[in-house]
Design a protein around this motif. Structure first.
Motif, mmCIF file in Angstrom:
data_model
loop_
_atom_site.group_PDB
_atom_site.id
_atom_site.type_symbol
_atom_site.label_atom_id
_atom_site.label_comp_id
_atom_site.label_asym_id
_atom_site.label_seq_id
_atom_site.Cartn_x
_atom_site.Cartn_y
_atom_site.Cartn_z
ATOM 1 N N GLU A 48 2.843 6.554 -12.900
ATOM 2 C CA GLU A 48 4.038 6.298 -13.711
ATOM 3 C C GLU A 48 5.277 6.129 -12.828
ATOM 4 O O GLU A 48 6.177 5.341 -13.160
ATOM 5 N N PHE A 49 5.338 6.860 -11.727
ATOM 6 C CA PHE A 49 6.470 6.747 -10.813
ATOM 7 C C PHE A 49 6.585 5.341 -10.247
ATOM 8 O O PHE A 49 7.660 4.733 -10.283
ATOM 9 N N VAL A 50 5.492 4.777 -9.739
ATOM 10 C CA VAL A 50 5.587 3.438 -9.146
ATOM 11 C C VAL A 50 5.798 2.368 -10.206
ATOM 12 O O VAL A 50 6.437 1.341 -9.941
ATOM 13 N N LYS A 51 5.312 2.618 -11.424
ATOM 14 C CA LYS A 51 5.620 1.695 -12.523
ATOM 15 C C LYS A 51 7.118 1.678 -12.782
ATOM 16 O O LYS A 51 7.709 0.622 -13.052
ATOM 17 N N CYS B 121 -1.666 3.816 -5.276
ATOM 18 C CA CYS B 121 -1.150 5.189 -5.256
ATOM 19 C C CYS B 121 -2.197 6.103 -5.870
ATOM 20 O O CYS B 121 -3.227 5.638 -6.365
ATOM 21 N N SER B 122 -1.928 7.404 -5.844
ATOM 22 C CA SER B 122 -2.830 8.362 -6.488
ATOM 23 C C SER B 122 -2.494 8.470 -7.974
ATOM 24 O O SER B 122 -1.444 8.013 -8.428
ATOM 25 N N THR B 123 -3.385 9.100 -8.704
ATOM 26 C CA THR B 123 -3.254 9.197 -10.161
ATOM 27 C C THR B 123 -1.904 9.774 -10.582
ATOM 28 O O THR B 123 -1.248 9.264 -11.501
ATOM 29 N N HIS C 262 0.826 -1.198 0.000
ATOM 30 C CA HIS C 262 0.000 0.000 0.000
ATOM 31 C C HIS C 262 0.866 1.255 0.000
ATOM 32 O O HIS C 262 1.948 1.289 0.584
ATOM 33 N N ALA C 263 0.355 2.308 -0.670
ATOM 34 C CA ALA C 263 1.022 3.612 -0.726
ATOM 35 C C ALA C 263 2.428 3.492 -1.306
ATOM 36 O O ALA C 263 3.418 3.869 -0.697
ATOM 37 N N GLY C 264 2.490 2.997 -2.528
ATOM 38 C CA GLY C 264 3.773 2.691 -3.156
ATOM 39 C C GLY C 264 4.637 3.881 -3.507
ATOM 40 O O GLY C 264 5.830 3.721 -3.752
ATOM 41 N N SER C 265 4.085 5.089 -3.521
ATOM 42 C CA SER C 265 4.897 6.255 -3.879
ATOM 43 C C SER C 265 5.562 6.902 -2.671
ATOM 44 O O SER C 265 6.387 7.801 -2.816
ATOM 45 N N GLY C 266 5.209 6.457 -1.462
ATOM 46 C CA GLY C 266 5.801 7.025 -0.263
ATOM 47 C C GLY C 266 7.196 6.507 -0.007
ATOM 48 O O GLY C 266 7.740 5.693 -0.760
ATOM 49 N N GLY C 267 7.806 6.974 1.083
ATOM 50 C CA GLY C 267 9.183 6.591 1.381
ATOM 51 C C GLY C 267 9.361 5.104 1.559
ATOM 52 O O GLY C 267 10.211 4.481 0.913
ATOM 53 N N VAL C 268 8.547 4.489 2.434
ATOM 54 C CA VAL C 268 8.651 3.042 2.657
ATOM 55 C C VAL C 268 8.155 2.279 1.438
ATOM 56 O O VAL C 268 8.800 1.336 0.972
ATOM 57 N N GLY C 269 7.007 2.681 0.921
ATOM 58 C CA GLY C 269 6.424 1.952 -0.207
ATOM 59 C C GLY C 269 7.322 1.903 -1.421
ATOM 60 O O GLY C 269 7.465 0.851 -2.060
#
Length: 309
Positions: free
Chosen positions: A182-185, A176-178, A151-158
């Motif tokens: 692309e960042f988490v991809k 993540c949010s919209t 969960h929350a893949g764009s954050g520091g831990v995620g």
């Protein structure tokens, strides 16, 4: 030395950039001249007093739980490091922290800085790296081929956990949010769920592991996507053990333990190019109030790093 202290629990206004005494060195300590530190949500939770039932602090208190810098002095029993070594660390949470020009740390909690990382990049890693390692490897016993939801893949831990799970051979889904899809991809996520437009419980099933960084309703809903004998590991809330038994899953809360050997392994993976640092924002240490304000929005992308000196 210059440092950021709080003299009471409270709001951002409690953060003061001021002059304090240098830390005293114990026999097994190294004294690190800090080049960079970073902000983690636990910092402002400590500041606001959320953890005072768990941790007994004395004031004035220096916050901060990540550091990268150069060893300036060693205790008389230190064997692993020399003066001049470039290192990074997640110090003991019970000692004064890293929002400062110097920090004294037991040598067993320190590792050599990855050579391919700047001090700012290295300072973003210890807490999120060790948290991800202890949740996914130590607690969840992640294996190649596992299906993992973070969960929350764009954050520091995620953002670190996605890369660690992928490097260990897992198939990774994340939320993540919209704006961060692309960042988490780019971090390697196989399935990205934009929580503004999709419900993760409608698109995932039979997950081996869920890494919960949010708690609350998200944690409760996460049971619905786990298979029997799956694992729910949280850094947000203690999972409901009765519900866990009913759902036939292993569930638990992990509170990070600093570990220099694990940090050294993470450093090796970074040097090998398996994981990269994700520095979202760089500020000066004296801009600490603004840094905490940004962290409290829960919308910071990557890590908030503070340049010291």
């Amino acid at each position: 030395m210059k440092a950021v202290i709080i003299e009471n629990y409270g709001s951002i206004d409690e953060l003061k950039y001021t002059e304090v005494d240098e830390p005293k060195l114990k026999d097994n300590d190294v004294l690190i001249e800090i080049a960079a530190t970073s902000v983690n949500p636990v910092d402002w939770k400590i500041r606001e007093g959320y953890l005072k039932g768990m941790l007994d602090y004395n004031f004035p208190l220096t916050l901060g739980l990540d550091a990268a810098g150069t060893i300036k002095e060693i205790g008389k029993k230190v064997t692993k490091f020399r003066v001049g070594d470039k290192v990074f660390t997640r110090p003991d949470i019970t000692r004064n922290g890293t929002y400062a020009e110097y920090v004294a740390v037991d040598e067993n909690l320190v590792a050599k800085k990855p050579e391919n990382q700047s001090f700012e990049e290295a300072a973003s890693i210890p807490l999120v790296g060790l948290t991800s390692w202890q949740c996914l490897d130590d607690f969840a016993d992640i294996k190649q081929g596992d299906k993992v939801l973070i969960h929350a893949g764009s954050g520091g831990v995620g953002s670190f956990a996605i890369q660690l799970a992928k490097s260990l051979g897992a198939w990774v889904a994340t939320t993540c949010s919209t704006k961060n899809v692309e960042f988490v991809k780019s971090l390697g996520a196989d399935k990205v769920i934009d929580y503004r437009n999709e419900d993760f419980t409608h698109v995932l099933a039979d997950m081996d592991i869920v890494f919960d960084t949010l708690g609350g309703d998200i944690q409760t809903q996460s049971y619905d996507v786990l298979k029997e004998e799956g694992v729910l590991v949280s850094i947000a809330d203690q999972p409901d053990q009765e519900l866990s038994q009913t759902k036939k899953v292993k569930a638990g809360y992990v509170f990070l333990e600093p570990d220099g050997e694990q940090l050294a392994k993470i450093g090796e993976m970074i040097e090998q190019g398996k994981i990269r640092a994700n520095v979202g924002t760089v500020m000066k240490l004296e801009e600490i109030q603004e840094a905490h304000r940004l962290s409290e929005t829960h919308h910071a992308k990557g890590k908030i790093v503070l340049r010291v000196g």
